[in-house]
Scaffold this active site. Structure first.
Site, PDB file in Angstrom:
ATOM      1  CE  LYS A  31       0.756   1.897   3.366  1.00 46.37           C
ATOM      2  NZ  LYS A  31       2.030   2.426   3.966  1.00 46.37           N
ATOM      3  CE1 TYR A  88      -1.778  -0.124   7.664  1.00 49.30           C
ATOM      4  CE2 TYR A  88      -0.527   1.878   7.268  1.00 49.30           C
ATOM      5  CZ  TYR A  88      -0.620   0.498   7.254  1.00 49.30           C
ATOM      6  OH  TYR A  88       0.449  -0.254   6.836  1.00 49.30           O
TER       7      TYR A  88
HETATM    8  P1  NDP Z   1      12.546   1.501   2.279  1.00 47.43           P
HETATM    9  O1  NDP Z   1      13.101   2.768   1.768  1.00 47.43           O
HETATM   10  O2  NDP Z   1      13.111   0.963   3.540  1.00 47.43           O
HETATM   11  O3  NDP Z   1      12.676   0.366   1.179  1.00 47.43           O
HETATM   12  C1  NDP Z   1      12.437   0.578  -0.192  1.00 47.43           C
HETATM   13  C2  NDP Z   1      13.443  -0.246  -1.002  1.00 47.43           C
HETATM   14  O4  NDP Z   1      13.114  -0.077  -2.374  1.00 47.43           O
HETATM   15  C3  NDP Z   1      14.889   0.229  -0.885  1.00 47.43           C
HETATM   16  O5  NDP Z   1      15.560  -0.324   0.223  1.00 47.43           O
HETATM   17  C4  NDP Z   1      15.480  -0.260  -2.197  1.00 47.43           C
HETATM   18  O6  NDP Z   1      15.774  -1.638  -2.061  1.00 47.43           O
HETATM   19  C5  NDP Z   1      14.301  -0.173  -3.166  1.00 47.43           C
HETATM   20  N1  NDP Z   1      14.377   0.987  -4.054  1.00 47.43           N
HETATM   21  C6  NDP Z   1      14.430   0.901  -5.408  1.00 47.43           C
HETATM   22  N2  NDP Z   1      14.473   2.118  -5.962  1.00 47.43           N
HETATM   23  C7  NDP Z   1      14.478   2.992  -4.944  1.00 47.43           C
HETATM   24  C8  NDP Z   1      14.539   4.421  -4.880  1.00 47.43           C
HETATM   25  N3  NDP Z   1      14.582   5.185  -6.000  1.00 47.43           N
HETATM   26  N4  NDP Z   1      14.545   5.005  -3.663  1.00 47.43           N
HETATM   27  C9  NDP Z   1      14.481   4.279  -2.541  1.00 47.43           C
HETATM   28  N5  NDP Z   1      14.418   2.930  -2.548  1.00 47.43           N
HETATM   29  C10 NDP Z   1      14.412   2.287  -3.733  1.00 47.43           C
HETATM   30  O7  NDP Z   1      10.960   1.712   2.402  1.00 47.43           O
HETATM   31  P2  NDP Z   1       9.920   0.831   3.215  1.00 47.43           P
HETATM   32  O8  NDP Z   1      10.385  -0.549   3.303  1.00 47.43           O
HETATM   33  O9  NDP Z   1       9.581   1.536   4.462  1.00 47.43           O
HETATM   34  O10 NDP Z   1       8.621   0.946   2.265  1.00 47.43           O
HETATM   35  C11 NDP Z   1       8.512   0.240   1.044  1.00 47.43           C
HETATM   36  C12 NDP Z   1       7.030   0.069   0.688  1.00 47.43           C
HETATM   37  O11 NDP Z   1       6.405  -0.704   1.699  1.00 47.43           O
HETATM   38  C13 NDP Z   1       6.238   1.359   0.578  1.00 47.43           C
HETATM   39  O12 NDP Z   1       5.295   1.266  -0.439  1.00 47.43           O
HETATM   40  C14 NDP Z   1       5.513   1.447   1.919  1.00 47.43           C
HETATM   41  O13 NDP Z   1       4.284   2.157   1.839  1.00 47.43           O
HETATM   42  C15 NDP Z   1       5.281  -0.015   2.218  1.00 47.43           C
HETATM   43  N6  NDP Z   1       5.198  -0.277   3.654  1.00 47.43           N
HETATM   44  C16 NDP Z   1       4.142  -0.963   4.136  1.00 47.43           C
HETATM   45  C17 NDP Z   1       4.021  -1.224   5.466  1.00 47.43           C
HETATM   46  C18 NDP Z   1       2.877  -2.031   5.959  1.00 47.43           C
HETATM   47  O14 NDP Z   1       2.730  -2.138   7.168  1.00 47.43           O
HETATM   48  N7  NDP Z   1       2.082  -2.624   5.097  1.00 47.43           N
HETATM   49  C19 NDP Z   1       5.009  -0.742   6.439  1.00 47.43           C
HETATM   50  C20 NDP Z   1       6.125  -0.057   5.823  1.00 47.43           C
HETATM   51  C21 NDP Z   1       6.193   0.166   4.482  1.00 47.43           C
HETATM   52  P3  NDP Z   1      17.097  -2.276  -2.727  1.00 47.43           P
HETATM   53  O15 NDP Z   1      18.236  -1.597  -2.068  1.00 47.43           O
HETATM   54  O16 NDP Z   1      16.976  -3.716  -2.382  1.00 47.43           O
HETATM   55  O17 NDP Z   1      17.003  -2.017  -4.187  1.00 47.43           O
END
Ligand code: NDP
Length: 394
Positions: free
Chosen positions: A157, A245
């Site tokens: 989401k 949420y």
């Molecule tokens: P993070 O920034 O921690 O992780 C995103 C990952 O995406 C990065 O670590 C990277 O992984 C990859 N990535 C690829 N391109 C980019 C870019 N241009 N900028 C940044 N990251 C990039 O975010 P979150 O894990 O907090 O959130 C990710 C998703 O999960 C969002 O959509 C958020 O809304 C959702 N979410 C949902 C939750 C829930 O409870 N359902 C809780 C938290 C988040 P890599 O280095 O491996 O390429």
């Protein structure tokens, strides 16, 4: 929506009335394991081994796309508690990080992809499902490419940034005859399911109002919060990230769709975090039954994840309502508070298994793409109501 909560509530009333202030505990008889929270990747350790007595069950192979905070701290460790889903592939821009995670969770390093060779995942028969856990602005592209590669899709989401992107995702999944599910974990989480059941069964009397508050203080030092302050990658501010949420809660507690929306938005002037995205949005939804939902969403106030439901006979409070673990549900009557003690389960494992089971049974998942599209459509209307100061008819 409620089919996961199969058993009837069995009650174990413990305490009652302490000078009109006592709390009663009761237990929902829901079978299952107690959820042990996964706090960090390091603490989480390798996925627990399958119990020897467990009958062999078919598991679908999952690829996780984007190895950020949520993927590594919550989702990947939760495969260990899945019955129908196993982690078989990783997609990341950081090969070294992916290698480390692959080693820890027993993923074959030949199944590590990057964003350039991602489409070749089509040639990997081990992968049935792709789970998109990227910044919001990348959800549509990677979901569409994943469906075009012949894989089923779970997407975090908010589903995407615009209604058009959501529709493109739905169309791509339909065209490839693939399932598309949005990871609305609260709709698989036992406390939320119990609250829905209480609200919709009439146990609170006639529903009158809902309040739902979701907020946290955006931390510019946290890499996971940096893209959240950029409109292109986040799509919106607190509403897209956490206010969603509150919106979801109002919709799944009533089981209805709102007919009218009013809203107000405010960001602290000069705060560099809110140059591109909003800090606070308060919105009111009117539902066909007459329920009014008063919702708040913030990137400025301290961690809050609360839902309250007010009926003519009783109210319920879920606080925290949408955390990862340790939820609390209290039914409030005139002279007593009755705490519901429900067995916690790993909501991430439940939602992943739900999609795997939906694929195996060829059924529409409970939270399909259309559910994600509806939220994006409503969030756009909330922004419109806030910008214009007018109540919007949906
Ligand atoms: P993070 O920034 O921690 O992780 C995103 C990952 O995406 C990065 O670590 C990277 O992984 C990859 N990535 C690829 N391109 C980019 C870019 N241009 N900028 C940044 N990251 C990039 O975010 P979150 O894990 O907090 O959130 C990710 C998703 O999960 C969002 O959509 C958020 O809304 C959702 N979410 C949902 C939750 C829930 O409870 N359902 C809780 C938290 C988040 P890599 O280095 O491996 O390429």
């Amino acid at each position: 929506m409620l089919d996961l909560l199969k058993s009837e509530f069995t009650r174990r009333t413990i305490l009652h009335k302490a000078g009109f202030g006592l709390i009663a505990l009761s237990t929902f008889g829901v079978a299952g394991t107690i959820f042990k929270p996964n706090r960090t990747l390091a603490q989480a350790g390798p996925a627990p081994a399958k119990e020897p007595s467990m009958p062999p069950e078919k598991k679908l192979g999952w690829a996780v796309v984007g190895l950020g905070k949520f993927a590594t701290e919550q989702i990947i460790p939760s495969f260990g508690e899945c019955k129908r889903s196993k982690l078989v592939a990783l997609v990341s821009g950081d090969r070294a990080k992916a290698e480390g995670i692959a080693q820890q969770y027993g993923v074959n390093s030949k199944n590590i992809y990057n964003y350039q060779n991602y489409d070749t995942i089509r040639n990997n028969p081990e992968v049935d499902v792709i789970y998109i856990i990227l910044p919001n602005g990348l959800h549509a592209e990677y979901s569409v490419r994943g469906a075009q590669a012949g894989k089923h899709i779970m997407c975090e989401k908010p589903m995407a940034i615009t209604v058009e992107e959501c529709q493109a995702m739905i169309d791509a999944a339909k065209k490839g005859d693939r399932k598309l599910m949005i990871a609305y974990r609260a709709q698989y989480e036992p406390y939320n399911l119990a609250a829905i059941k209480l609200a919709q069964s009439g146990k609170l009397g006639k529903l009158k109002a809902i309040t739902s508050d979701h907020g946290r203080n955006l931390d510019p030092k946290d890499p996971a919060d940096r893209w959240r302050a950029q409109k292109k990658l986040a799509g919106g501010g607190s509403l897209y990230d956490i206010g969603i949420y509150s919106l979801q809660a109002a919709r799944y507690i009533t089981g209805e769709e709102p007919q009218e929306i009013s809203a107000m938005m405010y960001s602290t002037p000069g705060d560099p975090r809110f140059r591109e995205v909003e800090e606070n949005v308060n919105f009111v939804l009117r539902f066909p039954s007459g329920v009014l939902a008063n919702c708040t969403s913030s990137y400025g106030y301290a961690d809050t994840k609360r839902i309250q439901v007010f009926g003519s006979d009783a109210a319920l409070e879920l606080d925290p309502a949408t955390d990862y673990y340790q939820h609390r549900l209290i039914i409030k009557r005139k002279n007593s508070n009755e705490e519901q003690n429900i067995q916690e389960k790993n909501q991430f494992a439940l939602e992943m298994d739900h999609l795997s089971e939906s694929i195996m049974a060829n059924k529409q998942p409970k939270t399909p793409g259309e559910e994600g599209l509806q939220d994006v459509r409503l969030m756009q209307l909330i922004y419109q109501a806030a910008r214009t100061g007018k109540t919007i008819k949906v």
